[in-house]
Motif scaffolding. Structure first.
Motif, PDB file in Angstrom:
ATOM      1  N   VAL A 138      35.846  46.736  46.554  1.00  0.00           N
ATOM      2  CA  VAL A 138      35.960  45.647  45.586  1.00  0.00           C
ATOM      3  C   VAL A 138      36.002  46.266  44.196  1.00  0.00           C
ATOM      4  O   VAL A 138      35.086  46.999  43.806  1.00  0.00           O
ATOM      5  N   ASP A 139      37.074  46.001  43.424  1.00  0.00           N
ATOM      6  CA  ASP A 139      37.202  46.612  42.111  1.00  0.00           C
ATOM      7  C   ASP A 139      36.466  45.794  41.053  1.00  0.00           C
ATOM      8  O   ASP A 139      35.823  44.769  41.358  1.00  0.00           O
ATOM      9  N   ALA A 140      36.549  46.211  39.808  1.00  0.00           N
ATOM     10  CA  ALA A 140      35.794  45.579  38.726  1.00  0.00           C
ATOM     11  C   ALA A 140      36.195  44.125  38.505  1.00  0.00           C
ATOM     12  O   ALA A 140      35.424  43.333  37.949  1.00  0.00           O
ATOM     13  N   ASP A 141      37.410  43.763  38.909  1.00  0.00           N
ATOM     14  CA  ASP A 141      37.870  42.384  38.755  1.00  0.00           C
ATOM     15  C   ASP A 141      37.553  41.519  39.970  1.00  0.00           C
ATOM     16  O   ASP A 141      37.926  40.337  40.008  1.00  0.00           O
TER      17      ASP A 141
ATOM     18  N   GLN B 107      35.123  52.051  43.383  1.00  0.00           N
ATOM     19  CA  GLN B 107      35.075  50.734  44.014  1.00  0.00           C
ATOM     20  C   GLN B 107      33.654  50.454  44.484  1.00  0.00           C
ATOM     21  O   GLN B 107      32.883  51.351  44.788  1.00  0.00           O
ATOM     22  N   ARG B 108      33.338  49.171  44.536  1.00  0.00           N
ATOM     23  CA  ARG B 108      32.111  48.759  45.205  1.00  0.00           C
ATOM     24  C   ARG B 108      32.373  48.685  46.705  1.00  0.00           C
ATOM     25  O   ARG B 108      33.453  48.294  47.147  1.00  0.00           O
ATOM     26  N   ASP B 109      31.370  49.049  47.470  1.00  0.00           N
ATOM     27  CA  ASP B 109      31.433  48.925  48.917  1.00  0.00           C
ATOM     28  C   ASP B 109      31.572  47.446  49.274  1.00  0.00           C
ATOM     29  O   ASP B 109      30.798  46.606  48.799  1.00  0.00           O
ATOM     30  N   LEU B 110      32.565  47.102  50.091  1.00  0.00           N
ATOM     31  CA  LEU B 110      32.797  45.690  50.418  1.00  0.00           C
ATOM     32  C   LEU B 110      31.602  45.041  51.097  1.00  0.00           C
ATOM     33  O   LEU B 110      31.165  43.956  50.672  1.00  0.00           O
ATOM     34  N   PRO B 111      31.025  45.623  52.165  1.00  0.00           N
ATOM     35  CA  PRO B 111      29.867  44.947  52.774  1.00  0.00           C
ATOM     36  C   PRO B 111      28.708  44.750  51.794  1.00  0.00           C
ATOM     37  O   PRO B 111      28.034  43.711  51.834  1.00  0.00           O
ATOM     38  N   GLY B 112      28.504  45.724  50.893  1.00  0.00           N
ATOM     39  CA  GLY B 112      27.433  45.575  49.909  1.00  0.00           C
ATOM     40  C   GLY B 112      27.707  44.450  48.923  1.00  0.00           C
ATOM     41  O   GLY B 112      26.821  43.660  48.596  1.00  0.00           O
ATOM     42  N   ALA B 113      28.952  44.380  48.431  1.00  0.00           N
ATOM     43  CA  ALA B 113      29.321  43.306  47.507  1.00  0.00           C
ATOM     44  C   ALA B 113      29.255  41.951  48.201  1.00  0.00           C
ATOM     45  O   ALA B 113      28.818  40.943  47.613  1.00  0.00           O
ATOM     46  N   TRP B 114      29.676  41.908  49.439  1.00  0.00           N
ATOM     47  CA  TRP B 114      29.651  40.682  50.250  1.00  0.00           C
ATOM     48  C   TRP B 114      28.211  40.216  50.446  1.00  0.00           C
ATOM     49  O   TRP B 114      27.891  39.031  50.239  1.00  0.00           O
ATOM     50  N   ALA B 115      27.323  41.139  50.829  1.00  0.00           N
ATOM     51  CA  ALA B 115      25.922  40.786  51.051  1.00  0.00           C
ATOM     52  C   ALA B 115      25.269  40.287  49.764  1.00  0.00           C
ATOM     53  O   ALA B 115      24.505  39.310  49.770  1.00  0.00           O
ATOM     54  N   GLN B 116      25.554  40.949  48.650  1.00  0.00           N
ATOM     55  CA  GLN B 116      24.993  40.524  47.377  1.00  0.00           C
ATOM     56  C   GLN B 116      25.483  39.129  46.998  1.00  0.00           C
ATOM     57  O   GLN B 116      24.723  38.295  46.495  1.00  0.00           O
ATOM     58  N   ALA B 117      26.760  38.859  47.257  1.00  0.00           N
ATOM     59  CA  ALA B 117      27.331  37.564  46.905  1.00  0.00           C
ATOM     60  C   ALA B 117      26.714  36.424  47.714  1.00  0.00           C
ATOM     61  O   ALA B 117      26.601  35.292  47.222  1.00  0.00           O
ATOM     62  N   LEU B 118      26.321  36.698  48.943  1.00  0.00           N
ATOM     63  CA  LEU B 118      25.741  35.652  49.785  1.00  0.00           C
ATOM     64  C   LEU B 118      24.225  35.598  49.726  1.00  0.00           C
ATOM     65  O   LEU B 118      23.639  34.510  49.728  1.00  0.00           O
ATOM     66  N   TYR B 119      23.564  36.775  49.668  1.00  0.00           N
ATOM     67  CA  TYR B 119      22.119  36.827  49.876  1.00  0.00           C
ATOM     68  C   TYR B 119      21.349  37.429  48.712  1.00  0.00           C
ATOM     69  O   TYR B 119      20.125  37.524  48.774  1.00  0.00           O
ATOM     70  N   GLY B 120      22.042  37.861  47.648  1.00  0.00           N
ATOM     71  CA  GLY B 120      21.353  38.369  46.474  1.00  0.00           C
ATOM     72  C   GLY B 120      20.559  37.280  45.780  1.00  0.00           C
ATOM     73  O   GLY B 120      20.577  36.107  46.191  1.00  0.00           O
ATOM     74  N   PRO B 121      19.856  37.625  44.690  1.00  0.00           N
ATOM     75  CA  PRO B 121      19.006  36.632  44.004  1.00  0.00           C
ATOM     76  C   PRO B 121      19.743  35.363  43.598  1.00  0.00           C
ATOM     77  O   PRO B 121      19.157  34.276  43.593  1.00  0.00           O
ATOM     78  N   SER B 122      21.031  35.473  43.256  1.00  0.00           N
ATOM     79  CA  SER B 122      21.834  34.304  42.900  1.00  0.00           C
ATOM     80  C   SER B 122      22.914  34.042  43.941  1.00  0.00           C
ATOM     81  O   SER B 122      23.956  33.449  43.635  1.00  0.00           O
ATOM     82  N   GLY B 123      22.667  34.494  45.160  1.00  0.00           N
ATOM     83  CA  GLY B 123      23.671  34.416  46.205  1.00  0.00           C
ATOM     84  C   GLY B 123      23.956  32.997  46.674  1.00  0.00           C
ATOM     85  O   GLY B 123      23.154  32.070  46.478  1.00  0.00           O
ATOM     86  N   PHE B 124      25.078  32.862  47.303  1.00  0.00           N
ATOM     87  CA  PHE B 124      25.560  31.553  47.754  1.00  0.00           C
ATOM     88  C   PHE B 124      24.542  30.836  48.630  1.00  0.00           C
ATOM     89  O   PHE B 124      24.304  29.636  48.471  1.00  0.00           O
ATOM     90  N   TYR B 125      23.908  31.551  49.559  1.00  0.00           N
ATOM     91  CA  TYR B 125      23.005  30.902  50.500  1.00  0.00           C
ATOM     92  C   TYR B 125      21.623  30.625  49.931  1.00  0.00           C
ATOM     93  O   TYR B 125      20.800  29.983  50.589  1.00  0.00           O
TER      94      TYR B 125
END
Length: 325
Positions: A154-157, A8-26
């Motif tokens: 967070v799983d692969a899906d 599994q992916r670490d939830l806080p890491g996946a969450w941070a990437q989704a919001l603040y990564g290069p293509s993140g929401f913010y």
């Protein structure tokens, strides 16, 4: 909910990437205002009233600088510049200085989430204001299973699945602050982010405003959710969706917690309902008074914006006698 042995992916890491990564929401061009309204943007009249309230907090504590953490595209700062032009203003967010930002407002680019700019230090005579910042600082989430509490991964899906057991510090926080929940959003990362921000303030006031709860009203099943295009949705980790969970505000260690309607009532005059007869004698004034009254009602509504929690912590400068003791 069954556990799984799949990686599994670490939830806080996946969450941070989704919001603040290069293509993140913010980091997207539309910004948060393209997806939802807050007290600071997208609610005409409410945003102006919030600006007046923040300026009133600064005035009550004799502070002439406001530093906004997680300020979006500077919507609130622009209103503060209009309504309280004597204040020095600084915005902190993950994007470069927006072209829409009014002249005279300073700007720092932040790495995102709990990470703050290195330059943001030794702040003096300032109101540090974080509006809906902590709820998007990723946190660990634990779920009760037959084998005890497990952290969600967070799983692969992109689905949330139970993964590892809690470590000692995580379980200690759960037992101290949220012992009875089926789903527990562990506040250690938010508490640490709060302490880090507070440590950068040498003299002034720190205020955090957020969706929140305390020990008196913890939700049983957690609050983690997504927002996209103005609607609540299932969390997605591809950068298309805001991801947020309410804040355990009483674990932060602030001096004082109030609901938003209490802060407004303490510092601002409640607009009076205009006399209907004035619609004929002063139509523009009548409409303005109705608008002000509607904004007040929205900002202070029980069950809505009025229930936002405000945390207050005054930070005093260290004197020579303090250092000696």
């Amino acid at each position: 909910m069954p556990t799984t042995d799949a990686p599994q992916r670490d939830l806080p890491g996946a969450w941070a990437q989704a919001l603040y990564g290069p293509s993140g929401f913010y980091r997207q061009a539309a910004g948060p205002a393209g997806h939802f309204a807050t007290s600071a943007q997208g609610l005409p009249g409410v945003d102006e009233l919030l600006a007046d309230l923040v300026a009133a907090v600064a005035a009550a504590h004799h502070l002439e600088q406001i530093i906004e953490i997680g300020c979006g595209r500077g919507e609130l700062l622009n209103l503060l510049r209009e309504r309280a032009p004597h204040l020095r203003l600084l915005g902190v967010d993950v994007v470069p200085r927006p072209s829409s930002l009014a002249p005279g407002i300073d700007w720092l680019v932040s790495p995102g989430a709990e990470r703050l700019p290195e330059q943001l230090t030794d702040l003096r005579g300032a109101l540090v204001f974080a509006h809906e910042w902590l709820d998007v600082v990723p946190c660990d989430i634990a779920v009760r299973t037959d084998a005890g509490f497990r952290l969600l991964g967070v799983d692969a899906d992109g689905d949330l699945v139970p993964d590892r057991p809690l470590d000692e510090a995580q379980d200690a926080w759960r037992r101290a602050h949220w012992p009875d929940g089926e789903v527990v959003e562990i506040g250690l990362r938010r508490d640490a982010a709060y302490r880090d921000l507070r440590s950068r303030l040498s003299d002034g006031l720190m205020v955090c405003v957020d969706y929140a709860h305390t020990a008196d009203d913890r939700p049983d099943d957690g609050t983690f959710v997504g927002y996209r295009a103005g609607a609540v949705c299932a969390p997605r980790f591809d950068g298309s969706t805001d991801l947020t969970a309410h804040v355990a505000m009483d674990s932060l260690g602030a001096d004082r917690l109030l609901r938003q309607h209490e802060v407004a009532s303490e510092l601002l005059d409640r607009p009076v309902r205009p006399e209907h007869a004035s619609a004929g004698t002063d139509p523009s004034g009548y409409v303005a008074a109705l608008r002000a009254r509607a904004a007040w009602t929205a900002l202070t509504a029980p069950g809505g914006l009025g229930d936002f929690r405000w945390s207050f912590e005054r930070v005093a400068p260290v004197t020579s006698s303090d250092a000696a003791s």
